[in-house]
Design an enzyme around this catalytic site. Structure first.
Site, PDB file in Angstrom:
ATOM      1  N   CYS A  13     -21.432  -9.057   0.170  1.00 23.10           N
ATOM      2  CA  CYS A  13     -20.934  -9.898  -0.921  1.00 23.10           C
ATOM      3  C   CYS A  13     -21.075 -11.384  -0.580  1.00 23.10           C
ATOM      4  CB  CYS A  13     -19.471  -9.561  -1.211  1.00 23.10           C
ATOM      5  SG  CYS A  13     -18.795 -10.564  -2.547  1.00 23.10           S
TER       6      CYS A  13
ATOM      7  N   CYS B  16     -17.069   7.833  -1.890  1.00 24.76           N
ATOM      8  CA  CYS B  16     -16.916   6.661  -1.016  1.00 24.76           C
ATOM      9  C   CYS B  16     -16.658   7.094   0.433  1.00 24.76           C
ATOM     10  CB  CYS B  16     -15.778   5.799  -1.545  1.00 24.76           C
ATOM     11  SG  CYS B  16     -15.432   4.351  -0.541  1.00 24.76           S
TER      12      CYS B  16
ATOM     13  N   CYS C  81     -23.447  -5.258  -4.074  1.00 22.67           N
ATOM     14  CA  CYS C  81     -22.560  -4.200  -3.563  1.00 22.67           C
ATOM     15  C   CYS C  81     -22.963  -2.835  -4.121  1.00 22.67           C
ATOM     16  CB  CYS C  81     -21.106  -4.519  -3.893  1.00 22.67           C
ATOM     17  SG  CYS C  81     -20.807  -4.889  -5.618  1.00 22.67           S
TER      18      CYS C  81
ATOM     19  N   ASP D 269       0.814  -1.208   0.000  1.00 21.68           N
ATOM     20  CA  ASP D 269       0.000   0.000   0.000  1.00 21.68           C
ATOM     21  C   ASP D 269       0.855   1.270   0.000  1.00 21.68           C
ATOM     22  OD1 ASP D 269      -2.407   1.242  -0.028  1.00 21.68           O
ATOM     23  OD2 ASP D 269      -2.980   0.786   2.021  1.00 21.68           O
TER      24      ASP D 269
HETATM   25  C1  B12 Z   1      -6.626   4.466  -3.614  1.00 23.18           C
HETATM   26  C2  B12 Z   1      -7.099   3.330  -2.752  1.00 23.18           C
HETATM   27  C3  B12 Z   1      -8.351   3.442  -2.154  1.00 23.18           C
HETATM   28  C4  B12 Z   1      -9.338   4.541  -2.535  1.00 23.18           C
HETATM   29  C5  B12 Z   1      -9.952   4.203  -3.904  1.00 23.18           C
HETATM   30  C6  B12 Z   1     -10.448   2.749  -3.966  1.00 23.18           C
HETATM   31  C7  B12 Z   1     -10.343   2.080  -5.324  1.00 23.18           C
HETATM   32  N1  B12 Z   1     -11.240   1.173  -5.562  1.00 23.18           N
HETATM   33  O1  B12 Z   1      -9.471   2.407  -6.097  1.00 23.18           O
HETATM   34  C8  B12 Z   1     -10.325   4.506  -1.322  1.00 23.18           C
HETATM   35  C9  B12 Z   1      -9.882   5.487  -0.263  1.00 23.18           C
HETATM   36  C10 B12 Z   1     -11.786   4.809  -1.659  1.00 23.18           C
HETATM   37  C11 B12 Z   1     -10.104   3.081  -0.816  1.00 23.18           C
HETATM   38  C12 B12 Z   1     -11.037   2.374  -0.086  1.00 23.18           C
HETATM   39  C13 B12 Z   1     -10.856   1.075   0.358  1.00 23.18           C
HETATM   40  N2  B12 Z   1      -9.713   0.359   0.311  1.00 23.18           N
HETATM   41 CO1  B12 Z   1      -8.139   0.925  -0.669  1.00 23.18          CO
HETATM   42  N3  B12 Z   1      -6.601   1.236  -1.719  1.00 23.18           N
HETATM   43  C14 B12 Z   1      -6.287   2.186  -2.554  1.00 23.18           C
HETATM   44  C15 B12 Z   1      -4.915   1.914  -3.198  1.00 23.18           C
HETATM   45  C16 B12 Z   1      -3.866   2.768  -2.455  1.00 23.18           C
HETATM   46  C17 B12 Z   1      -4.817   2.164  -4.703  1.00 23.18           C
HETATM   47  C18 B12 Z   1      -5.951   1.519  -5.529  1.00 23.18           C
HETATM   48  C19 B12 Z   1      -5.957   2.048  -6.964  1.00 23.18           C
HETATM   49  O2  B12 Z   1      -4.960   1.998  -7.650  1.00 23.18           O
HETATM   50  N4  B12 Z   1      -7.082   2.617  -7.377  1.00 23.18           N
HETATM   51  C20 B12 Z   1      -7.195   3.210  -8.689  1.00 23.18           C
HETATM   52  C21 B12 Z   1      -8.340   2.620  -9.521  1.00 23.18           C
HETATM   53  C22 B12 Z   1      -8.186   3.012 -10.977  1.00 23.18           C
HETATM   54  O3  B12 Z   1      -8.279   1.251  -9.415  1.00 23.18           O
HETATM   55  P1  B12 Z   1      -9.546   0.294  -9.327  1.00 23.18           P
HETATM   56  O4  B12 Z   1     -10.770   0.861  -8.787  1.00 23.18           O
HETATM   57  O5  B12 Z   1      -8.983  -0.891  -8.637  1.00 23.18           O
HETATM   58  O6  B12 Z   1      -9.854   0.080 -10.837  1.00 23.18           O
HETATM   59  C23 B12 Z   1      -9.363  -1.004 -11.537  1.00 23.18           C
HETATM   60  C24 B12 Z   1     -10.459  -2.009 -11.873  1.00 23.18           C
HETATM   61  O7  B12 Z   1     -11.681  -1.688 -11.215  1.00 23.18           O
HETATM   62  C25 B12 Z   1     -10.518  -2.011 -13.340  1.00 23.18           C
HETATM   63  N5  B12 Z   1     -11.629  -1.305 -13.999  1.00 23.18           N
HETATM   64  C26 B12 Z   1     -11.869   0.007 -14.019  1.00 23.18           C
HETATM   65  N6  B12 Z   1     -12.882   0.257 -14.829  1.00 23.18           N
HETATM   66  C27 B12 Z   1     -13.308  -0.923 -15.322  1.00 23.18           C
HETATM   67  C28 B12 Z   1     -14.330  -1.217 -16.200  1.00 23.18           C
HETATM   68  C29 B12 Z   1     -14.564  -2.558 -16.538  1.00 23.18           C
HETATM   69  C30 B12 Z   1     -15.650  -2.859 -17.488  1.00 23.18           C
HETATM   70  C31 B12 Z   1     -13.754  -3.580 -15.972  1.00 23.18           C
HETATM   71  C32 B12 Z   1     -14.001  -5.013 -16.286  1.00 23.18           C
HETATM   72  C33 B12 Z   1     -12.717  -3.241 -15.089  1.00 23.18           C
HETATM   73  C34 B12 Z   1     -12.522  -1.922 -14.774  1.00 23.18           C
HETATM   74  O8  B12 Z   1      -9.336  -1.400 -13.814  1.00 23.18           O
HETATM   75  C35 B12 Z   1      -8.913  -0.428 -12.876  1.00 23.18           C
HETATM   76  C36 B12 Z   1      -7.438  -0.177 -12.959  1.00 23.18           C
HETATM   77  O9  B12 Z   1      -6.696  -1.266 -12.427  1.00 23.18           O
HETATM   78  C37 B12 Z   1      -4.739   0.373  -2.888  1.00 23.18           C
HETATM   79  C38 B12 Z   1      -3.295  -0.073  -2.642  1.00 23.18           C
HETATM   80  C39 B12 Z   1      -2.517  -0.166  -3.947  1.00 23.18           C
HETATM   81  N7  B12 Z   1      -1.354   0.427  -4.001  1.00 23.18           N
HETATM   82  O10 B12 Z   1      -2.993  -0.777  -4.893  1.00 23.18           O
HETATM   83  C40 B12 Z   1      -5.643   0.147  -1.636  1.00 23.18           C
HETATM   84  C41 B12 Z   1      -6.440  -1.145  -1.552  1.00 23.18           C
HETATM   85  C42 B12 Z   1      -7.097  -1.351  -2.880  1.00 23.18           C
HETATM   86  N8  B12 Z   1      -7.470  -0.826  -0.565  1.00 23.18           N
HETATM   87  C43 B12 Z   1      -7.809  -1.816   0.185  1.00 23.18           C
HETATM   88  C44 B12 Z   1      -8.870  -1.782   1.126  1.00 23.18           C
HETATM   89  C45 B12 Z   1      -8.892  -2.914   2.159  1.00 23.18           C
HETATM   90  C46 B12 Z   1      -9.831  -0.762   1.088  1.00 23.18           C
HETATM   91  C47 B12 Z   1     -11.173  -0.717   1.847  1.00 23.18           C
HETATM   92  C48 B12 Z   1     -11.868  -2.060   1.974  1.00 23.18           C
HETATM   93  C49 B12 Z   1     -10.936  -0.102   3.253  1.00 23.18           C
HETATM   94  C50 B12 Z   1     -12.206   0.168   4.046  1.00 23.18           C
HETATM   95  N9  B12 Z   1     -12.825  -0.845   4.634  1.00 23.18           N
HETATM   96  O11 B12 Z   1     -12.638   1.283   4.158  1.00 23.18           O
HETATM   97  C51 B12 Z   1     -11.975   0.289   0.987  1.00 23.18           C
HETATM   98  C52 B12 Z   1     -12.770  -0.418  -0.122  1.00 23.18           C
HETATM   99  C53 B12 Z   1     -13.575   0.513  -0.988  1.00 23.18           C
HETATM  100  C54 B12 Z   1     -13.871  -0.110  -2.342  1.00 23.18           C
HETATM  101  N10 B12 Z   1     -15.105  -0.469  -2.595  1.00 23.18           N
HETATM  102  O12 B12 Z   1     -12.923  -0.268  -3.146  1.00 23.18           O
HETATM  103  C55 B12 Z   1      -7.003  -3.078  -0.149  1.00 23.18           C
HETATM  104  C56 B12 Z   1      -7.906  -4.030  -0.968  1.00 23.18           C
HETATM  105  C57 B12 Z   1      -7.673  -5.502  -0.718  1.00 23.18           C
HETATM  106  C58 B12 Z   1      -8.569  -6.313  -1.642  1.00 23.18           C
HETATM  107  N11 B12 Z   1      -9.094  -7.422  -1.167  1.00 23.18           N
HETATM  108  O13 B12 Z   1      -8.789  -5.955  -2.767  1.00 23.18           O
HETATM  109  C59 B12 Z   1      -5.779  -2.455  -0.969  1.00 23.18           C
HETATM  110  C60 B12 Z   1      -5.223  -3.348  -2.059  1.00 23.18           C
HETATM  111  C61 B12 Z   1      -4.686  -2.140   0.082  1.00 23.18           C
HETATM  112  C62 B12 Z   1      -3.884  -3.348   0.517  1.00 23.18           C
HETATM  113  N12 B12 Z   1      -2.564  -3.323   0.383  1.00 23.18           N
HETATM  114  O14 B12 Z   1      -4.387  -4.349   0.965  1.00 23.18           O
HETATM  115  N13 B12 Z   1      -8.904   2.586  -1.228  1.00 23.18           N
HETATM  116  S1  SF4 Z   2     -20.306 -11.010  -6.046  1.00 21.67           S
HETATM  117 FE1  SF4 Z   2     -19.664  -9.468  -4.533  1.00 21.67          FE
HETATM  118  S2  SF4 Z   2     -18.400  -8.006  -5.697  1.00 21.67           S
HETATM  119 FE2  SF4 Z   2     -19.513  -9.245  -7.195  1.00 21.67          FE
HETATM  120  S3  SF4 Z   2     -21.346  -8.015  -7.620  1.00 21.67           S
HETATM  121 FE3  SF4 Z   2     -21.914  -9.452  -5.955  1.00 21.67          FE
HETATM  122  S4  SF4 Z   2     -21.545  -8.299  -4.083  1.00 21.67           S
HETATM  123 FE4  SF4 Z   2     -20.477  -7.212  -5.738  1.00 21.67          FE
HETATM  124  S1  SF4 Z   3     -19.113   3.879   0.449  1.00 23.67           S
HETATM  125 FE1  SF4 Z   3     -17.285   2.896  -0.446  1.00 23.67          FE
HETATM  126  S2  SF4 Z   3     -16.759   1.243   0.960  1.00 23.67           S
HETATM  127 FE2  SF4 Z   3     -18.855   1.905   1.469  1.00 23.67          FE
HETATM  128  S3  SF4 Z   3     -20.215   0.549   0.314  1.00 23.67           S
HETATM  129 FE3  SF4 Z   3     -19.836   2.334  -0.974  1.00 23.67          FE
HETATM  130  S4  SF4 Z   3     -18.068   1.793  -2.238  1.00 23.67           S
HETATM  131 FE4  SF4 Z   3     -18.136   0.326  -0.540  1.00 23.67          FE
END
Ligand code: B12
Ligand code: SF4
Ligand code: SF4
Length: 343
Positions: A244, A210, A190, A129
């Site tokens: 989920c 979020c 979700c 992270d």
């Molecule tokens: C920034 C960040 C956040 C941000 C943004 C979250 C996000 N989804 O990006 C915020 C602050 C909101 C956040 C929240 C949380 N986070 Co966070 N976060 C990060 C961080 C630092 C970077 C993630 C990132 O690069 N985001 C940028 C976007 C572009 O990425 P993305 O949403 O994943 O999008 C990808 C896919 O969705 C896909 N995609 C996008 N569009 C489309 C469209 C289609 C059609 C398809 C198929 C795919 C697709 O491609 C994208 C690029 O890879 C990582 C650590 C790391 N260095 O990776 C931890 C990380 C993702 N977080 C983590 C956690 C635990 C959380 C929370 C659960 C914490 C909490 N309980 O509050 C929440 C979950 C919220 C959620 N629903 O995601 C864990 C997740 C573990 C896991 N099982 O996945 C990580 C990996 C940290 C860790 N080292 O463990 N987080």
């Molecule tokens: S399986 Fe989990 S992550 Fe996938 S759509 Fe249902 S609640 Fe969301």
């Molecule tokens: S606010 Fe963020 S962490 Fe909470 S249910 Fe929505 S996407 Fe998930």
């Protein structure tokens, strides 16, 4: 060697270890589109570092493999009951125990040194992270799961309650088979449960909406339009993972350091709003919560108190900080008092 590294990883307490190559070209476009939409909000660090994010070899020279690690943190308590208890503050399950950044990094460092003892000098750098690392796409490539519609990585055996960490290395290890199937199917629980409608399309999260972003990342005022929806969530949010179906069978973490400390899973809102800075720091010692600091802690709690059922106790607690020296806290307290008076 890869077998040895994997069994070492298990001995170090990780629940899964996988190996990926460094080709993240499939992700870079989606990542850039996400930034262009402004979904990252105030998280400026997501823009920095340019293409090093999807070119691990540019971030750490000579990197050709990424060893990915996954460690479960589910405490196996009744999270939903806590969420349904409006006098208590809900802390995300991931933040109840020891700060995972510290624990995972320390453990990966030890593991990397152990590998060095086994094979001699090699190139590596550890992450959790911490830097421009695309942790979820890398773990997906390493065979650990798929990225669900809520955008967390899901493992078909363990659900999504786990942390990720990595070792970038120059070792030419054999790679694992990526998970290419998406097991979300037609489910959209979700998306529907999200209190703030932050999952704007399947697999796409607008971080600006979020609650996790509002309560942890955002340094300024929580936008008024999201405050009611925050309910009693005072640090992070778990709703999209709690519903989920893949999390139904999650096992309790094997890591005792991730289990709840200092009753952080049963926090009375009015009581914890009285904590001064010293108490806040001692109650959250070693926890990730400490990172937001006392002022933002009070900001978050004020909103939750505003959302609590009407009571004299809550109003008195809020009034005690009505003229707080922090303008940020005072404004949120004011909002919360108005909510209480309107009930
Ligand atoms: C920034 C960040 C956040 C941000 C943004 C979250 C996000 N989804 O990006 C915020 C602050 C909101 C956040 C929240 C949380 N986070 Co966070 N976060 C990060 C961080 C630092 C970077 C993630 C990132 O690069 N985001 C940028 C976007 C572009 O990425 P993305 O949403 O994943 O999008 C990808 C896919 O969705 C896909 N995609 C996008 N569009 C489309 C469209 C289609 C059609 C398809 C198929 C795919 C697709 O491609 C994208 C690029 O890879 C990582 C650590 C790391 N260095 O990776 C931890 C990380 C993702 N977080 C983590 C956690 C635990 C959380 C929370 C659960 C914490 C909490 N309980 O509050 C929440 C979950 C919220 C959620 N629903 O995601 C864990 C997740 C573990 C896991 N099982 O996945 C990580 C990996 C940290 C860790 N080292 O463990 N987080
Ligand atoms: S399986 Fe989990 S992550 Fe996938 S759509 Fe249902 S609640 Fe969301
Ligand atoms: S606010 Fe963020 S962490 Fe909470 S249910 Fe929505 S996407 Fe998930």
């Amino acid at each position: 060697m890869s077998h040895q590294i994997k069994s070492l990883g298990v001995n170090f307490g990780f629940d899964q270890i996988g190996i990926a190559d460094t080709d993240l070209s499939a992700t870079s476009e989606k990542y850039q589109q996400w930034l262009e939409q402004g979904y990252h909000g105030e998280m400026d660090y997501m823009i920095k570092h340019g293409d090093t994010r999807w070119q691990p070899g540019k971030l750490v020279e000579r990197t050709i493999r990424v060893i990915c690690f996954r460690i479960n943190y589910w405490p196996d308590d009744d999270a939903q009951a806590e969420l349904d208890h409006p006098e208590n503050g809900y802390v995300s399950r991931y933040a109840l125990g020891r700060d995972y950044h510290k624990l995972v990094r320390k453990r990966l460092q030890k593991l990397a040194s152990r590998i060095e003892q086994m094979i001699g000098e090699y190139g590596y750098r550890i992450f959790c992270d911490s830097a421009p690392v695309l942790e979820k796409p890398l773990a997906q490539k390493a065979g650990m799961g798929w990225i669900g519609k809520h955008t967390n990585l899901i493992n078909h055996k363990d659900g999504s309650w786990f942390f990720l960490g990595e070792i970038y290395t120059d070792l030419p290890l054999p790679v694992d088979t990526p998970v290419t199937d998406d097991h979300c199917g037609s489910c959209r629980r979700c998306i529907d449960v999200c209190p703030t409608r932050a999952i704007v399309a399947p697999y796409v999260l607008d971080a600006r909406k979020c609650i996790s972003y509002h309560t942890i990342e955002l340094k300024t005022a929580i936008p008024v339009e999201f405050r009611k929806a925050m309910g009693n969530r005072i640090y992070g949010c778990d709703d999209c993972q709690l519903v989920c179906p893949w999390n139904k069978f999650s096992r309790q973490t094997r890591e005792i350091d991730f289990l709840p400390r200092n009753n952080l899973n049963k926090l009375n809102l009015s009581d914890s709003f009285q904590w001064n800075r010293v108490t806040f720091e001692s109650k959250t010692e070693g926890s990730a919560i400490r990172r937001i600091g006392h002022e933002r802690w009070l900001r978050n709690l004020a909103v939750a108190l505003g959302n609590a059922d009407k009571s004299d106790l809550v109003v008195d607690a809020l009034k005690s900080r009505e003229h707080d020296s922090s303008a940020l806290v005072a404004e949120h307290v004011n909002w919360a008092l108005n909510q209480q008076l309107d009930k």
